[in-house]
Design a protein around this motif. Structure first.
Motif, PDB file in Angstrom:
ATOM      1  N   VAL A  76      25.191 -34.885  96.032  1.00 14.23           N
ATOM      2  CA  VAL A  76      24.235 -35.111  94.966  1.00 14.23           C
ATOM      3  C   VAL A  76      24.568 -36.446  94.317  1.00 14.23           C
ATOM      4  N   SER A  77      23.564 -37.270  94.173  1.00 11.82           N
ATOM      5  CA  SER A  77      23.733 -38.540  93.490  1.00 11.82           C
ATOM      6  C   SER A  77      22.625 -38.670  92.458  1.00 11.82           C
ATOM      7  N   LEU A  78      23.016 -38.975  91.230  1.00 16.48           N
ATOM      8  CA  LEU A  78      22.064 -39.043  90.134  1.00 16.48           C
ATOM      9  C   LEU A  78      22.508 -40.122  89.158  1.00 16.48           C
ATOM     10  N   GLU A 108      16.926 -42.950  78.905  1.00 14.08           N
ATOM     11  CA  GLU A 108      16.084 -42.184  79.830  1.00 14.08           C
ATOM     12  C   GLU A 108      16.129 -40.690  79.517  1.00 14.08           C
ATOM     13  N   ILE A 109      15.000 -40.061  79.744  1.00 17.25           N
ATOM     14  CA  ILE A 109      14.925 -38.602  79.732  1.00 17.25           C
ATOM     15  C   ILE A 109      14.582 -38.208  81.156  1.00 17.25           C
ATOM     16  N   VAL A 110      15.521 -37.540  81.807  1.00 19.49           N
ATOM     17  CA  VAL A 110      15.376 -37.163  83.207  1.00 19.49           C
ATOM     18  C   VAL A 110      15.259 -35.652  83.306  1.00 19.49           C
ATOM     19  N   GLY A 111      14.301 -35.200  84.098  1.00 16.64           N
ATOM     20  CA  GLY A 111      14.103 -33.778  84.309  1.00 16.64           C
ATOM     21  C   GLY A 111      14.637 -33.342  85.655  1.00 16.64           C
ATOM     22  N   ILE A 112      15.133 -32.128  85.693  1.00 17.95           N
ATOM     23  CA  ILE A 112      15.554 -31.516  86.961  1.00 17.95           C
ATOM     24  C   ILE A 112      14.842 -30.179  87.063  1.00 17.95           C
ATOM     25  N   ILE A 113      14.105 -30.020  88.153  1.00 19.77           N
ATOM     26  CA  ILE A 113      13.370 -28.791  88.399  1.00 19.77           C
ATOM     27  C   ILE A 113      13.873 -28.161  89.683  1.00 19.77           C
ATOM     28  N   GLY A 114      13.513 -26.919  89.897  1.00 18.92           N
ATOM     29  CA  GLY A 114      13.889 -26.215  91.119  1.00 18.92           C
ATOM     30  C   GLY A 114      13.871 -24.721  90.885  1.00 18.92           C
ATOM     31  N   VAL A 154      11.814 -37.344  87.459  1.00 18.48           N
ATOM     32  CA  VAL A 154      12.011 -35.925  87.717  1.00 18.48           C
ATOM     33  C   VAL A 154      12.657 -35.766  89.090  1.00 18.48           C
ATOM     34  N   TYR A 155      13.727 -34.992  89.117  1.00 20.92           N
ATOM     35  CA  TYR A 155      14.408 -34.678  90.366  1.00 20.92           C
ATOM     36  C   TYR A 155      14.174 -33.214  90.680  1.00 20.92           C
ATOM     37  N   GLU A 156      14.116 -32.916  91.969  1.00 23.32           N
ATOM     38  CA  GLU A 156      13.972 -31.532  92.395  1.00 23.32           C
ATOM     39  C   GLU A 156      15.237 -31.113  93.126  1.00 23.32           C
ATOM     40  N   MET A 157      15.758 -29.962  92.743  1.00 23.61           N
ATOM     41  CA  MET A 157      16.953 -29.410  93.362  1.00 23.61           C
ATOM     42  C   MET A 157      16.521 -28.304  94.316  1.00 23.61           C
ATOM     43  N   ARG A 158      16.978 -28.413  95.562  1.00 20.99           N
ATOM     44  CA  ARG A 158      16.722 -27.380  96.572  1.00 20.99           C
ATOM     45  C   ARG A 158      17.999 -27.134  97.346  1.00 20.99           C
ATOM     46  N   SER A 177      16.719 -34.496  95.051  1.00 24.57           N
ATOM     47  CA  SER A 177      15.891 -35.626  95.477  1.00 24.57           C
ATOM     48  C   SER A 177      14.869 -35.936  94.397  1.00 24.57           C
ATOM     49  N   LEU A 178      14.472 -37.194  94.350  1.00 20.99           N
ATOM     50  CA  LEU A 178      13.459 -37.612  93.397  1.00 20.99           C
ATOM     51  C   LEU A 178      12.162 -36.911  93.763  1.00 20.99           C
ATOM     52  N   ALA A 179      11.557 -36.233  92.797  1.00 16.48           N
ATOM     53  CA  ALA A 179      10.324 -35.476  93.055  1.00 16.48           C
ATOM     54  C   ALA A 179       9.164 -36.460  93.180  1.00 16.48           C
TER      55      ALA A 179
END
Length: 189
Positions: A1-3, A9-15, A172-176, A181-183
């Motif tokens: 994972v690299s972020l 910045e306001i960064v979102g992580i979804i998944g 926004v990043y998506e976690m799977r 990965s960048l969404a």
């Protein structure tokens, strides 16, 4: 994972549930050690990951503000100076002498959030606790998060609420399955 999250910045992580979002935040907060690699965080990290973490249920709200404030790195004098603002922001003034075990889950979230945003975080990590309470409190919380970002704080927000992510996050990043990965598109979770 690299972020990479830059100041302001306001960064979102979804998944989906179990994808590793909360584990990533806990690792960023220093609660978990990474299996490999490094975390390079510059500044004071404030995290609200578990509801009520650190709150002592037999102490009244007043004492918990000082306790959690100290856990967030504020001196007693700083907490005393910001006490009224914390209470006012939380909207819980009538409960200042009420013991935490008598609080609802939403009240605990409001209190924790209010203390955290008054702790001058350089990095703020929020796991599903960004907007709690009624519409006025949610708007006030969103405005305060944006204000923190404008002042140079990095905010990482984990949520299943796509509308919240769209309203507040520049990236926004998506976690799977532990992969980030960048969404490209925001799914309807």
């Amino acid at each position: 994972v690299s972020l990479d999250v830059m100041p302001g910045e306001i960064v979102g992580i979804i998944g989906s549930n179990g994808s590793g979002k909360s584990t990533l935040l806990r690792t960023m907060a220093g609660i978990y050690e990474p299996d490999r690699g490094t975390i390079d965080a510059r500044g004071r990290i404030i995290s609200i990951i578990n509801l009520g973490t650190g709150l002592m249920e037999r102490l009244p709200m007043r004492d918990n503000i000082f306790l959690i404030g100290s856990l967030f790195g504020m001196s007693h004098a700083t907490v005393r100076e910001r006490f009224d603002s914390i209470v006012t922001f939380s909207g819980l003034a009538e409960f200042v002498d009420t013991k935490i075990y008598q609080f609802s889950a939403g009240m605990m979230q409001r209190l924790s959030f209010s203390i955290a945003i008054h702790a001058d975080p350089d990095i703020l990590l929020l796991d599903e606790v960004f907007e709690v309470g009624d519409e006025d409190f949610r708007k006030k919380s969103s405005d305060r998060i944006k204000e923190l970002a404008r002042s140079g704080a990095c905010i990482v927000l984990v949520s299943h609420d796509i509308d919240l992510i769209k309203r507040n996050c520049a990236k926004v990043y998506e976690m799977r399955h532990g992969e980030l990965s960048l969404a490209q598109e925001l799914p309807n979770i």
